[in-house]
Design a protein around this motif. Structure first.
Motif, PDB file in Angstrom:
ATOM      1  N   TYR A  72      42.557  39.951  34.414  1.00  0.00           N
ATOM      2  CA  TYR A  72      41.833  41.120  34.922  1.00  0.00           C
ATOM      3  C   TYR A  72      40.931  40.801  36.112  1.00  0.00           C
ATOM      4  CZ  TYR A  72      38.100  39.296  31.882  1.00  0.00           C
ATOM      5  OH  TYR A  72      37.177  38.495  31.272  1.00  0.00           O
ATOM      6  N   ALA A  73      40.949  39.557  36.571  1.00  0.00           N
ATOM      7  CA  ALA A  73      40.096  39.148  37.697  1.00  0.00           C
ATOM      8  C   ALA A  73      40.301  39.989  38.958  1.00  0.00           C
ATOM      9  CB  ALA A  73      40.291  37.672  37.999  1.00  0.00           C
ATOM     10  N   PRO A  74      41.543  40.343  39.340  1.00  0.00           N
ATOM     11  CA  PRO A  74      41.705  41.147  40.564  1.00  0.00           C
ATOM     12  C   PRO A  74      40.990  42.495  40.485  1.00  0.00           C
ATOM     13  CG  PRO A  74      43.810  40.222  39.894  1.00  0.00           C
ATOM     14  CD  PRO A  74      42.838  39.938  38.786  1.00  0.00           C
ATOM     15  N   TYR A  75      40.913  43.081  39.286  1.00  0.00           N
ATOM     16  CA  TYR A  75      40.251  44.381  39.135  1.00  0.00           C
ATOM     17  C   TYR A  75      38.739  44.253  39.307  1.00  0.00           C
ATOM     18  CZ  TYR A  75      44.816  45.158  37.111  1.00  0.00           C
ATOM     19  OH  TYR A  75      46.170  45.209  36.901  1.00  0.00           O
ATOM     20  N   VAL A  76      38.192  43.132  38.837  1.00  0.00           N
ATOM     21  CA  VAL A  76      36.754  42.894  38.995  1.00  0.00           C
ATOM     22  C   VAL A  76      36.452  42.540  40.449  1.00  0.00           C
ATOM     23  CG1 VAL A  76      34.776  41.507  38.235  1.00  0.00           C
ATOM     24  CG2 VAL A  76      36.561  42.149  36.587  1.00  0.00           C
ATOM     25  N   GLU A  77      37.269  41.705  41.034  1.00  0.00           N
ATOM     26  CA  GLU A  77      37.082  41.273  42.428  1.00  0.00           C
ATOM     27  C   GLU A  77      37.231  42.436  43.402  1.00  0.00           C
ATOM     28  OE1 GLU A  77      36.630  38.734  45.812  1.00  0.00           O
ATOM     29  OE2 GLU A  77      36.305  38.203  43.735  1.00  0.00           O
ATOM     30  N   LEU A  78      38.296  43.217  43.241  1.00  0.00           N
ATOM     31  CA  LEU A  78      38.657  44.235  44.238  1.00  0.00           C
ATOM     32  C   LEU A  78      38.301  45.666  43.846  1.00  0.00           C
ATOM     33  CD1 LEU A  78      42.161  42.767  45.099  1.00  0.00           C
ATOM     34  CD2 LEU A  78      40.012  42.444  46.354  1.00  0.00           C
TER      35      LEU A  78
END
Length: 139
Positions: A72-78
């Protein structure tokens, strides 16, 4: 009668210089990666310990990469939804079921945190100084 003979010997140490440069480069990239990883962890939202703990860096060749393998890192990052930093998020709000609370939630998305982007881009002067110091010691 006296005859003087002099000789000149040339030794090619280019391989030693290349090795030393490669070692200094790797040392600088490792130091930059360690710093960037620390900054990424500091910028990760507090309630996401798994994400924060997964931040890491790796040196490959002449590059250093900072990131995580958490899905889920891309959702938090972007960001997501109307807040997605690339502008490609959902434009309409939606409802989802929150398994932790057992309730339905209404959302328009989450705002981006850019913890990795900021870790890399907001400290370039510091990274430059790391390189200067390591290569100055190399001289």
């Amino acid at each position: 009668m006296s005859i003087e003979v002099s000789s000149v010997s040339i030794t090619n140490n280019a391989h030693l210089i290349r090795e030393a440069l490669a070692g200094a480069t790797n040392l600088a990239l490792e130091a930059i990666g360690t710093k960037a990883e620390k900054y990424a962890k500091e910028e990760t939202p507090v309630d996401l310990g798994r994400l924060r703990n997964s931040m890491t860096h790796v040196v490959q060749g002449d590059s250093v990469y900072v990131g995580t393998n958490v899905e889920y890192a891309p959702y938090v990052e972007l960001g997501t939804g109307i807040y997605a930093s690339d502008g490609n998020g959902r434009k309409e709000p939606w409802v989802y079921f929150d398994e932790k609370t057992g309730k339905f939630r209404f959302t328009r998305g989450i705002k981006p945190h850019h913890m990795i982007r900021r870790a890399v881009t907001e400290h370039t002067d510091e990274y430059r100084e790391i390189v200067k110091k390591i290569f100055k010691d190399f001289e």
